[in-house]
Design an enzyme around this catalytic site. Structure first.
Site, mmCIF file in Angstrom:
data_model
loop_
_atom_site.group_PDB
_atom_site.id
_atom_site.type_symbol
_atom_site.label_atom_id
_atom_site.label_comp_id
_atom_site.label_asym_id
_atom_site.label_seq_id
_atom_site.Cartn_x
_atom_site.Cartn_y
_atom_site.Cartn_z
ATOM 1 N N GLU A 16 -29.818 -131.178 -68.832
ATOM 2 C CA GLU A 16 -30.132 -129.998 -68.021
ATOM 3 C C GLU A 16 -31.597 -129.625 -68.237
ATOM 4 O O GLU A 16 -32.098 -129.673 -69.359
ATOM 5 C CB GLU A 16 -29.257 -128.808 -68.407
ATOM 6 C CG GLU A 16 -29.615 -127.529 -67.638
ATOM 7 C CD GLU A 16 -28.776 -126.337 -68.046
ATOM 8 O OE1 GLU A 16 -27.591 -126.322 -67.659
ATOM 9 O OE2 GLU A 16 -29.283 -125.448 -68.756
ATOM 10 N N ALA A 50 -31.571 -116.153 -60.287
ATOM 11 C CA ALA A 50 -31.692 -115.107 -59.269
ATOM 12 C C ALA A 50 -32.238 -113.850 -59.914
ATOM 13 O O ALA A 50 -32.463 -113.782 -61.109
ATOM 14 C CB ALA A 50 -30.332 -114.835 -58.636
#
Length: 289
Positions: A16, A50
């Protein structure tokens, strides 16, 4: 290639990364991905942020670069809390244009000012994505010690079953430092008839402060074996990082020997950490040199 198809035929190995924040160039993340590709992972996931962190717009760009400019599959994260269906449609459209077909569907962390719009939970996002584009391969998160907001592990597994029923194709675990907790969790998943493959997420800690922060944020317990390693490492940052990577490699070798579906490394954008985990798994025969 769909990640679920890869997991159906082999134990997988993946990394990741997260896009750079603020004014850091996107090329930095691409360079990191390029170094990690050298270890031949089955996929590299790219996180999504976000709520004004400034990097969510880079996720699709970086994922498309990995998918199209390397021999590695990309997994693009998507969080739904605070997003509308229109927002999700636009994001999926960008993924489609970039040739990315693997999505990790997440609720996202709660934050001041971030309220539910069209989605309150991850299973709602999974269902929406599956109906909007059946060609997508959709991953979801799972929590070997239970989500920090869950009343119990049993209640959390019920939520996990809802993600599977909504159409999730595979799972990736939150980080953990005690493999026995994962093995018990895996047994509970079998009892709950959760049949989709599970990639285990391991984060090699690189400092005492980092592991404390991760444990508090994710609810991951810190076993005595880790505490002893940190005490032995003392205050030297290099010794702490070495202890963390060594412990993670021991975890990975044990997990590989116990037949997990896949190993997913939370690399924290550190190629040297990724390389160390790869080499450890080559040594134990999980990966080929």
């Amino acid at each position: 290639m769909r990640i679920s198809d890869i997991m159906a035929r082999k134990q997988t190995f993946s990394f990741e990364i997260f896009p750079p924040r603020g004014e850091l160039p996107v090329s930095q993340a691409m360079d990191i991905a390029g170094q990690m590709v050298q270890d031949s992972p089955d996929w590299i996931s790219v996180t999504f942020s976000a709520g004004g962190s400034g990097n969510s717009g880079n996720t699709t760009h970086i994922a498309a670069h990995i998918q199209n400019e390397t021999d590695t599959n990309a997994l693009a994260h998507l969080t739904c809390l605070g997003s509308s269906k229109k927002d999700v449609d636009a994001y999926v459209s960008q993924l489609r244009e970039g040739g990315v077909q693997n999505v990790l569907a997440l609720r996202g962390d709660r934050a001041p000012g971030r309220v539910a719009r069209d989605f309150s939970y991850a299973n709602e996002l999974v269902s929406y994505l599956k109906n909007a584009d059946p060609s997508l391969c959709i991953g979801a998160a799972c929590y070997p010690e239970g989500h920090v907001e869950a009343a119990s592990l049993a209640a959390d597994i019920e939520c996990l079953k809802a993600k599977q029923d909504a159409g999730a194709d595979f799972l990736v675990t939150q980080l953990f430092f005690d493999n026995e907790l994962f093995y018990r969790f895996r047994e509970e998943c079998v009892r709950a008839r959760i049949k989709i493959p599970i990639a285990v997420g391991i984060m090699p800690f690189t400092s005492t402060k980092q592991i404390q922060r991760m444990a508090f944020t994710c609810g991951a317990s810190i076993p005595a074996a880790v505490i002893k390693r940190l005490i032995a490492a003392g205050d030297d940052p290099a010794d702490q990082a070495k202890a963390g990577v060594e412990y993670a490699c021991e975890q990975l070798r044990d997990l590989a020997a116990n037949g997990v579906d896949g190993l997913h490394i939370y690399s924290m954008n550190k190629p040297q950490v990724a390389h160390a985990t790869h080499d450890a798994l080559v040594e134990c025969g999980y990966l080929s040199a």
